[in-house]
Design a protein around this motif. Sequence first.
Motif, PDB file in Angstrom:
ATOM      1  N   ALA A 198     130.379 109.658  24.238  1.00  0.00           N
ATOM      2  CA  ALA A 198     129.545 109.177  25.543  1.00  0.00           C
ATOM      3  C   ALA A 198     128.223 109.903  25.324  1.00  0.00           C
ATOM      4  O   ALA A 198     127.762 110.916  24.761  1.00  0.00           O
ATOM      5  N   VAL A 199     127.897 109.248  25.338  1.00  0.00           N
ATOM      6  CA  VAL A 199     125.953 109.135  25.425  1.00  0.00           C
ATOM      7  C   VAL A 199     125.372 108.700  27.082  1.00  0.00           C
ATOM      8  O   VAL A 199     125.914 107.476  27.359  1.00  0.00           O
ATOM      9  N   ASP A 200     124.384 109.820  27.842  1.00  0.00           N
ATOM     10  CA  ASP A 200     123.962 108.404  28.886  1.00  0.00           C
ATOM     11  C   ASP A 200     122.831 108.033  28.808  1.00  0.00           C
ATOM     12  O   ASP A 200     121.909 108.390  28.249  1.00  0.00           O
ATOM     13  N   VAL A 201     123.132 106.993  29.002  1.00  0.00           N
ATOM     14  CA  VAL A 201     122.181 105.770  28.918  1.00  0.00           C
ATOM     15  C   VAL A 201     121.491 105.218  30.073  1.00  0.00           C
ATOM     16  O   VAL A 201     122.428 104.577  30.524  1.00  0.00           O
ATOM     17  N   ALA A 202     120.908 105.178  30.646  1.00  0.00           N
ATOM     18  CA  ALA A 202     119.659 105.499  32.076  1.00  0.00           C
ATOM     19  C   ALA A 202     121.055 105.329  33.237  1.00  0.00           C
ATOM     20  O   ALA A 202     121.135 104.168  34.110  1.00  0.00           O
ATOM     21  N   GLY A 203     121.547 106.850  32.876  1.00  0.00           N
ATOM     22  CA  GLY A 203     122.252 106.658  34.028  1.00  0.00           C
ATOM     23  C   GLY A 203     123.702 105.936  34.284  1.00  0.00           C
ATOM     24  O   GLY A 203     124.128 106.807  35.570  1.00  0.00           O
ATOM     25  N   SER A 204     123.698 105.841  33.323  1.00  0.00           N
ATOM     26  CA  SER A 204     125.320 105.062  32.785  1.00  0.00           C
ATOM     27  C   SER A 204     125.938 105.553  31.632  1.00  0.00           C
ATOM     28  O   SER A 204     125.270 105.233  30.800  1.00  0.00           O
ATOM     29  N   PRO A 205     126.884 105.714  31.543  1.00  0.00           N
ATOM     30  CA  PRO A 205     127.261 106.008  30.437  1.00  0.00           C
ATOM     31  C   PRO A 205     128.017 105.165  28.705  1.00  0.00           C
ATOM     32  O   PRO A 205     128.439 103.956  29.407  1.00  0.00           O
ATOM     33  N   ALA A 206     127.903 105.704  27.538  1.00  0.00           N
ATOM     34  CA  ALA A 206     127.619 104.377  26.405  1.00  0.00           C
ATOM     35  C   ALA A 206     128.370 105.212  25.611  1.00  0.00           C
ATOM     36  O   ALA A 206     128.347 106.624  25.373  1.00  0.00           O
ATOM     37  N   TYR A 207     129.487 104.514  25.013  1.00  0.00           N
ATOM     38  CA  TYR A 207     129.844 105.311  24.148  1.00  0.00           C
ATOM     39  C   TYR A 207     130.049 104.958  22.501  1.00  0.00           C
ATOM     40  O   TYR A 207     129.529 103.553  22.121  1.00  0.00           O
ATOM     41  N   VAL A 208     130.139 105.092  21.960  1.00  0.00           N
ATOM     42  CA  VAL A 208     129.221 105.452  20.211  1.00  0.00           C
ATOM     43  C   VAL A 208     130.544 106.109  19.309  1.00  0.00           C
ATOM     44  O   VAL A 208     131.279 107.165  20.102  1.00  0.00           O
ATOM     45  N   GLU A 209     130.561 105.198  17.713  1.00  0.00           N
ATOM     46  CA  GLU A 209     131.505 105.608  16.986  1.00  0.00           C
ATOM     47  C   GLU A 209     130.891 106.187  15.900  1.00  0.00           C
ATOM     48  O   GLU A 209     130.604 104.668  15.070  1.00  0.00           O
ATOM     49  N   PRO A 210     131.140 107.521  15.511  1.00  0.00           N
ATOM     50  CA  PRO A 210     130.856 107.535  14.220  1.00  0.00           C
ATOM     51  C   PRO A 210     131.670 107.989  13.018  1.00  0.00           C
ATOM     52  O   PRO A 210     132.680 107.401  13.407  1.00  0.00           O
TER      53      PRO A 210
END
Length: 439
Positions: free
Chosen positions: A160-172
């Motif tokens: 999870a990474v914070d993007v403009a105050g909202s969490p976004a989920y990324v998958e390496p």
Amino acid sequence: MATGPPAGQAPPSSSLRRRLSELRGPGVRPRSLDARALAALAANPGCRRRALLDGAGVDKGALAGALGSPAGYGQSQFALVRGNAFEARVKADGGAELLRLVRERLDPGSPPPEPEGPGAAAAPDLSAAGPEGRAARTALALREATAAGGWTLLDHPMLAVDVAGSPAYVEPDAVVVHPDGSWTVVEIKSFPMIDGSADAAKVGAAARQAAVYVLALEQVAGHAAAHTGRAVRVRDRVLLVCPKDFSNLPAAAAVDVRKQLSTTRRQLGRLTRVEEIAAALPEGTTFDLRMADDGKTPTRPAKELAAAVEAVGAAYAPECLAACELAFHCRKQAREEGAVEALGRGVRGELGALRTIEEVLAAARPGDRTGDGGDAPAGPDDPTTGPDDPAVLALRRAAALRAEALAAAAVPQTPAEEPRVPRATAEEPGVPRPRAEEA
């Protein structure tokens, strides 16, 4: 665990979740962000339109199609199938070949993992309900692997990474935990590595994508260090794995992503928070396409949808054409407005306060503020003719140099009222010159 917030992230408020759901439309599932989209978003932090649409999980591809400007890029199915087959080969046999490449390129002094027994590499199960649950399960697996002190391969973890105050989920593609407790991001690509080198543009895109994963891992590392009492280091060199030459055999190279990591961290920090952008929208604004019963045909009028999109400011640049689904729509809007952004960020930066091409043309002609060659006097506060504006001074200087160059290169013309005299009779009118064979 499956219902809790991801490690290092504060869950969005219920009011924000409700507002984002209204922007998507009733019953529309949010579209998840990937690292490629986050890297593109970080490259253009001034675009409030993309920040809001990505934060709300709006399908920008479907939105662009409904507006009549469909996206002109994407990955072919052949490339996807080939990439999946190559990734499966790299991770075969429990990731033995992948771990060998990690040790060889990044950690040659560490002991190799044993085929089986206590020294064998671990491969924890990361399955859980939803992205929040998978992110929490990944954070737990990373803590346990760090405390164990051996080789661990995490296949497709969720971060999870914070993007403009909202969490976004990324998958390496993978994350490897070394025996010393450090973590390495592994990026597997299907473009070839010929004679030890690959296409520079593709490697740069992979590095920017990997920087997003490293940034997300750093947030988990702080919590893992607090739980284990052991400092956790996320390596700033990632492993890029590609096919060797024209075969399907893996080749690897270590890529330093410190520059991309610093840029991504700074640019994501500059993003305006999603709730601030949403609060400035007119009442009732929504990007709902109102899909028909088939789930593929939008029924909302294009003009109504365009008004909703244009209610959010955009920061178009030609680079958006390769990174954003709405780029063609934004380019059309920028051209209709005559915005200098359509000429590129470099030109936009050089022109300063001049916002439109009409203003630029007017600034190059002193005394003309309309851009049509008129002689209307300019006011003292007119930014297009202000004598103290460096951009205006540079434009007028360039216009003067161009005029001088054209004047120096011009061929003198014979006045229309003077008759042209043939060269053969210029000295002796009426007497023809002898030909060469008669001389």
